[in-house]
Design a protein around this motif. Structure first.
Motif, PDB file in Angstrom:
ATOM      1  N   ALA A  50       0.846  -1.201   0.000  1.00  0.00           N
ATOM      2  CA  ALA A  50       0.000   0.000   0.000  1.00  0.00           C
ATOM      3  C   ALA A  50       0.883   1.253   0.000  1.00  0.00           C
ATOM      4  CB  ALA A  50      -0.888  -0.007   1.236  1.00  0.00           C
ATOM      5  N   ASP A  51       0.477   2.224  -0.784  1.00  0.00           N
ATOM      6  CA  ASP A  51       1.228   3.473  -0.881  1.00  0.00           C
ATOM      7  C   ASP A  51       0.392   4.551  -0.207  1.00  0.00           C
ATOM      8  OD1 ASP A  51       2.356   5.837  -1.628  1.00  0.00           O
ATOM      9  OD2 ASP A  51       2.536   5.338  -3.759  1.00  0.00           O
ATOM     10  N   ASP A  52       0.670   4.812   1.080  1.00  0.00           N
ATOM     11  CA  ASP A  52      -0.243   5.733   1.779  1.00  0.00           C
ATOM     12  C   ASP A  52      -0.095   7.181   1.333  1.00  0.00           C
ATOM     13  OD1 ASP A  52       1.918   4.690   3.289  1.00  0.00           O
ATOM     14  OD2 ASP A  52       1.478   6.157   4.857  1.00  0.00           O
ATOM     15  N   LEU A  53       0.955   7.506   0.574  1.00  0.00           N
ATOM     16  CA  LEU A  53       1.042   8.867   0.038  1.00  0.00           C
ATOM     17  C   LEU A  53      -0.096   9.145  -0.952  1.00  0.00           C
ATOM     18  CD1 LEU A  53       4.895   9.253  -0.513  1.00  0.00           C
ATOM     19  CD2 LEU A  53       3.483  10.455   1.157  1.00  0.00           C
ATOM     20  N   LEU A  54      -0.643   8.060  -1.515  1.00  0.00           N
ATOM     21  CA  LEU A  54      -1.723   8.247  -2.500  1.00  0.00           C
ATOM     22  C   LEU A  54      -3.009   8.755  -1.868  1.00  0.00           C
ATOM     23  CD1 LEU A  54      -1.224   5.124  -4.797  1.00  0.00           C
ATOM     24  CD2 LEU A  54      -0.588   7.504  -5.259  1.00  0.00           C
ATOM     25  N   ARG A  55      -3.070   8.671  -0.532  1.00  0.00           N
ATOM     26  CA  ARG A  55      -4.292   9.152   0.150  1.00  0.00           C
ATOM     27  C   ARG A  55      -4.585  10.619  -0.144  1.00  0.00           C
ATOM     28  NH1 ARG A  55      -3.504   6.621   5.893  1.00  0.00           N
ATOM     29  NH2 ARG A  55      -1.861   8.112   5.722  1.00  0.00           N
ATOM     30  N   CYS A  56      -3.538  11.380  -0.450  1.00  0.00           N
ATOM     31  CA  CYS A  56      -3.747  12.823  -0.658  1.00  0.00           C
ATOM     32  C   CYS A  56      -4.167  13.154  -2.090  1.00  0.00           C
ATOM     33  CB  CYS A  56      -2.484  13.593  -0.316  1.00  0.00           C
ATOM     34  SG  CYS A  56      -1.235  13.256  -1.531  1.00  0.00           S
ATOM     35  N   ARG A  57      -4.329  12.131  -2.939  1.00  0.00           N
ATOM     36  CA  ARG A  57      -4.633  12.423  -4.355  1.00  0.00           C
ATOM     37  C   ARG A  57      -5.875  13.289  -4.532  1.00  0.00           C
ATOM     38  NH1 ARG A  57      -2.524   9.800  -8.885  1.00  0.00           N
ATOM     39  NH2 ARG A  57      -4.496   9.923  -9.992  1.00  0.00           N
TER      40      ARG A  57
ATOM     41  N   SER B  91      15.168  20.775  -5.221  1.00  0.00           N
ATOM     42  CA  SER B  91      15.324  19.737  -4.194  1.00  0.00           C
ATOM     43  C   SER B  91      14.301  19.846  -3.069  1.00  0.00           C
ATOM     44  CB  SER B  91      16.752  19.731  -3.634  1.00  0.00           C
ATOM     45  OG  SER B  91      17.185  21.022  -3.283  1.00  0.00           O
ATOM     46  N   LEU B  92      14.059  21.038  -2.543  1.00  0.00           N
ATOM     47  CA  LEU B  92      13.175  21.135  -1.379  1.00  0.00           C
ATOM     48  C   LEU B  92      11.768  20.626  -1.732  1.00  0.00           C
ATOM     49  CD1 LEU B  92      13.122  22.001   1.584  1.00  0.00           C
ATOM     50  CD2 LEU B  92      12.319  24.235   0.862  1.00  0.00           C
ATOM     51  N   GLY B  93      11.322  19.641  -0.979  1.00  0.00           N
ATOM     52  CA  GLY B  93      10.011  19.029  -1.248  1.00  0.00           C
ATOM     53  C   GLY B  93      10.136  17.648  -1.849  1.00  0.00           C
TER      54      GLY B  93
ATOM     55  N   PRO C  71      -1.486  25.959   1.473  1.00  0.00           N
ATOM     56  CA  PRO C  71      -2.010  24.582   1.454  1.00  0.00           C
ATOM     57  C   PRO C  71      -0.971  23.568   0.960  1.00  0.00           C
ATOM     58  CG  PRO C  71      -3.634  26.111   0.561  1.00  0.00           C
ATOM     59  CD  PRO C  71      -2.357  26.891   0.726  1.00  0.00           C
ATOM     60  N   GLY C  72      -0.214  23.931  -0.056  1.00  0.00           N
ATOM     61  CA  GLY C  72       0.816  23.013  -0.577  1.00  0.00           C
ATOM     62  C   GLY C  72       1.872  22.723   0.482  1.00  0.00           C
ATOM     63  N   LEU C  73       2.310  23.768   1.170  1.00  0.00           N
ATOM     64  CA  LEU C  73       3.350  23.572   2.195  1.00  0.00           C
ATOM     65  C   LEU C  73       2.859  22.627   3.277  1.00  0.00           C
ATOM     66  CD1 LEU C  73       4.635  27.255   2.646  1.00  0.00           C
ATOM     67  CD2 LEU C  73       5.664  25.423   1.272  1.00  0.00           C
ATOM     68  N   SER C  74       1.573  22.790   3.647  1.00  0.00           N
ATOM     69  CA  SER C  74       1.120  21.936   4.750  1.00  0.00           C
ATOM     70  C   SER C  74       0.951  20.486   4.292  1.00  0.00           C
ATOM     71  CB  SER C  74      -0.104  22.555   5.444  1.00  0.00           C
ATOM     72  OG  SER C  74      -1.268  22.042   4.933  1.00  0.00           O
ATOM     73  N   ILE C  75       0.556  20.277   3.047  1.00  0.00           N
ATOM     74  CA  ILE C  75       0.458  18.881   2.561  1.00  0.00           C
ATOM     75  C   ILE C  75       1.851  18.230   2.518  1.00  0.00           C
ATOM     76  CG2 ILE C  75      -0.110  17.434   0.551  1.00  0.00           C
ATOM     77  CD1 ILE C  75      -2.421  19.379  -0.040  1.00  0.00           C
ATOM     78  N   ILE C  76       2.833  18.974   2.054  1.00  0.00           N
ATOM     79  CA  ILE C  76       4.204  18.419   1.980  1.00  0.00           C
ATOM     80  C   ILE C  76       4.725  18.113   3.385  1.00  0.00           C
ATOM     81  CG2 ILE C  76       6.619  18.923   1.320  1.00  0.00           C
ATOM     82  CD1 ILE C  76       4.929  18.529  -1.138  1.00  0.00           C
ATOM     83  N   ARG C  77       4.410  19.020   4.310  1.00  0.00           N
ATOM     84  CA  ARG C  77       4.867  18.806   5.693  1.00  0.00           C
ATOM     85  C   ARG C  77       4.267  17.509   6.241  1.00  0.00           C
ATOM     86  NH1 ARG C  77       3.748  23.725   7.369  1.00  0.00           N
ATOM     87  NH2 ARG C  77       1.669  23.211   8.086  1.00  0.00           N
ATOM     88  N   GLU C  78       2.972  17.320   5.980  1.00  0.00           N
ATOM     89  CA  GLU C  78       2.325  16.101   6.496  1.00  0.00           C
ATOM     90  C   GLU C  78       2.828  14.853   5.787  1.00  0.00           C
ATOM     91  OE1 GLU C  78      -1.977  16.638   6.484  1.00  0.00           O
ATOM     92  OE2 GLU C  78      -1.601  18.517   7.547  1.00  0.00           O
ATOM     93  N   ALA C  79       3.062  14.973   4.482  1.00  0.00           N
ATOM     94  CA  ALA C  79       3.507  13.787   3.721  1.00  0.00           C
ATOM     95  C   ALA C  79       4.914  13.362   4.155  1.00  0.00           C
ATOM     96  CB  ALA C  79       3.480  14.091   2.231  1.00  0.00           C
ATOM     97  N   ARG C  80       5.748  14.304   4.530  1.00  0.00           N
ATOM     98  CA  ARG C  80       7.137  14.120   4.978  1.00  0.00           C
ATOM     99  C   ARG C  80       8.067  13.845   3.789  1.00  0.00           C
ATOM    100  NH1 ARG C  80       9.360  10.893   8.098  1.00  0.00           N
ATOM    101  NH2 ARG C  80       7.963   9.129   7.937  1.00  0.00           N
ATOM    102  N   VAL C  81       9.061  14.699   3.693  1.00  0.00           N
ATOM    103  CA  VAL C  81       9.953  14.648   2.534  1.00  0.00           C
ATOM    104  C   VAL C  81      10.742  13.331   2.483  1.00  0.00           C
ATOM    105  CG1 VAL C  81      11.845  15.814   1.322  1.00  0.00           C
ATOM    106  CG2 VAL C  81      10.069  17.169   2.428  1.00  0.00           C
ATOM    107  N   GLU C  82      11.070  12.744   3.628  1.00  0.00           N
ATOM    108  CA  GLU C  82      11.829  11.472   3.619  1.00  0.00           C
ATOM    109  C   GLU C  82      11.017  10.397   2.883  1.00  0.00           C
ATOM    110  OE1 GLU C  82      11.431  13.359   6.276  1.00  0.00           O
ATOM    111  OE2 GLU C  82      13.519  14.001   6.549  1.00  0.00           O
TER     112      GLU C  82
END
Ligand SMILES: Cc1ncc(COP(=O)(O)O)c(C=O)c1O
Length: 384
Positions: free
Chosen positions: A2-9, A191-193, A279-290
């Motif tokens: 499962a790819d949980d990053l897809l939840r934000c689609r 790179s950032l993101g 909104p974009g910054l907060s989604i990236i923060r939640e998704a986590r760059v790692e």
């Protein structure tokens, strides 16, 4: 798996209609931008000029902190601007090129706008030393390091090269620059993101970039990190009333600098763009760059593997540790292929000496990676 990053689609409307492979150029718009811009209009309509005091003046610094949190920058060390070229200009304006230490060293794979800016500083005494790439993909690190000497003032360098997605050895460049007393401006736009960055452990002097690509923040907001010890003493000559200790005193005469981050700003800030990028910054923060990085390595490897099966030229490093989020593929007739892909709702772009750039991000499915390549095959198999 499962790819949980897809939840934000579902947060990104354009993903319902297109195969969005172009986050190296313009990240997809989060649905939350509609609300952010509506709230901006509402504030303007109802609070009028009071909005400056109640929200807008500090927004430039608050958004700077939100961006800074993604690269482990201390609070108050990131100012916001309109674009990276302006950030470079603010940095340059802190230095004097009339002395012996006036050399600017960079690679010819830097983003051209940044090079145009530094080239133009020759008339103020800057000596520009450009190190050429041998293959158009990688930066010759040893030659770059050898060029950084006691006369070097600034090394403006892309962390990740826009054309090939090559990751420069930022740590080695910073180490050499500091050994000889030079400053590094790391352009982290690509790179950032998508690749983790820690400005404090890198001990970089300056870092800048924009939010419209991997941070899904839209056009109009760029950021400039200045290492706090430098931030307290540098005096940008590209300045203005936002950098004044008492802006509403409207004093006449030279500026009295306020502390960072406003110290590095100048005129009225770009409020709608600052609102739109949150909104974009907060989604990236939640998704986590790692996590984004792990997925990106997998999907870019998949793209390379598929392109290899067709024997197409890859203009991107094969080593995942040296590769950012993009794979540049120069298949036959690549410029036409790009146009055809766009017409079929596969969103990519084409760059000279790169080919078609494919940039899957955290919201892309593996099947979309495959579908993009299948679309290329179909285009190449059709009669022209
Ligand atoms: C590495 C890099 N730097 C800078 C830019 C853009 O600079 P500016 O914000 O001045 O338009 C880009 C845009 O594609 C880029 O990839």
């Amino acid at each position: 798996m499962a790819d949980d990053l897809l939840r934000c689609r579902s947060e990104f409307p354009i993903l319902e209609r297109t195969n969005y492979m172009i986050s190296n150029s313009l990240g997809a718009m989060p649905r939350g931008v509609y609300g952010a811009l509506r709230a901006y209009a509402e504030t303007w309509a109802t609070r009028g000029v009071r909005a400056w005091e109640e929200r807008w003046w500090m927004l430039a610094a608050e958004v700077g902190d939100e961006i800074g949190a993604l690269m482990n920058a201390p609070q108050g060390s990131v100012s916001t601007h309109q674009n990276v070229t302006t950030c470079q200009a603010v940095v340059a304006s802190c230095f004097d090129f009339s002395g012996k230490r006036n050399k600017i060293v960079y690679s010819d794979l830097n983003f051209p706008s940044v090079m145009y800016f530094w080239e133009a500083q020759r008339q103020y005494g800057a000596r520009v030393h450009m190190v050429s790439s041998e293959d158009g993909i990688t930066v010759p690190t040893d030659r770059l390091l050898d060029s950084i000497d006691e006369q070097t003032l600034v090394v403006p360098i892309s962390h990740i090269v826009f054309r090939s997605s090559y990751i420069n050895d930022a740590a080695a460049i910073i180490e050499k620059a500091h050994r000889v007393g030079a400053h590094v401006v790391l352009d982290t736009f690509q790179s950032l993101g998508t690749v983790p960055i820690d400005v404090q452990s890198l001990n970089v002097d300056f870092a800048c970039g924009g939010v419209l690509k991997w941070l899904c923040g839209g056009p109009g907001v760029a950021y400039l990190y200045v290492r706090p010890d430098l931030g307290r003493k540098l005096e940008p000559k590209l300045t203005g009333w936002f950098a004044h200790q008492n802006p509403f005193g409207f004093e006449v005469g030279p500026i009295r600098y306020v502390d960072p981050p406003f110290r590095f700003m100048n005129g009225t800030s770009q409020v709608p763009a600052l609102e739109a990028c949150r909104p974009g910054l907060s989604i990236i923060r939640e998704a986590r760059v790692e996590k984004i990085r792990e997925k990106s390595k997998r999907q870019t490897a998949r793209l390379i593997d598929l392109a290899d099966r067709h024997g197409w030229r890859i203009n991107t490093p094969r080593d995942p540790g040296k590769r950012g989020g993009t794979v540049s593929i120069d298949m036959p007739d690549s410029q036409r292929v790009c146009r055809e892909l766009l017409a079929r709702d596969v969103l990519v772009d084409w760059r000279p000496k790169a080919g078609v750039r494919f940039s899957p991000h955290f919201y892309n499915r593996d099947e979309e990676v495959d579908a993009a390549i299948i679309a290329v095959e179909a285009i190449l198999n059709e009669p022209v």
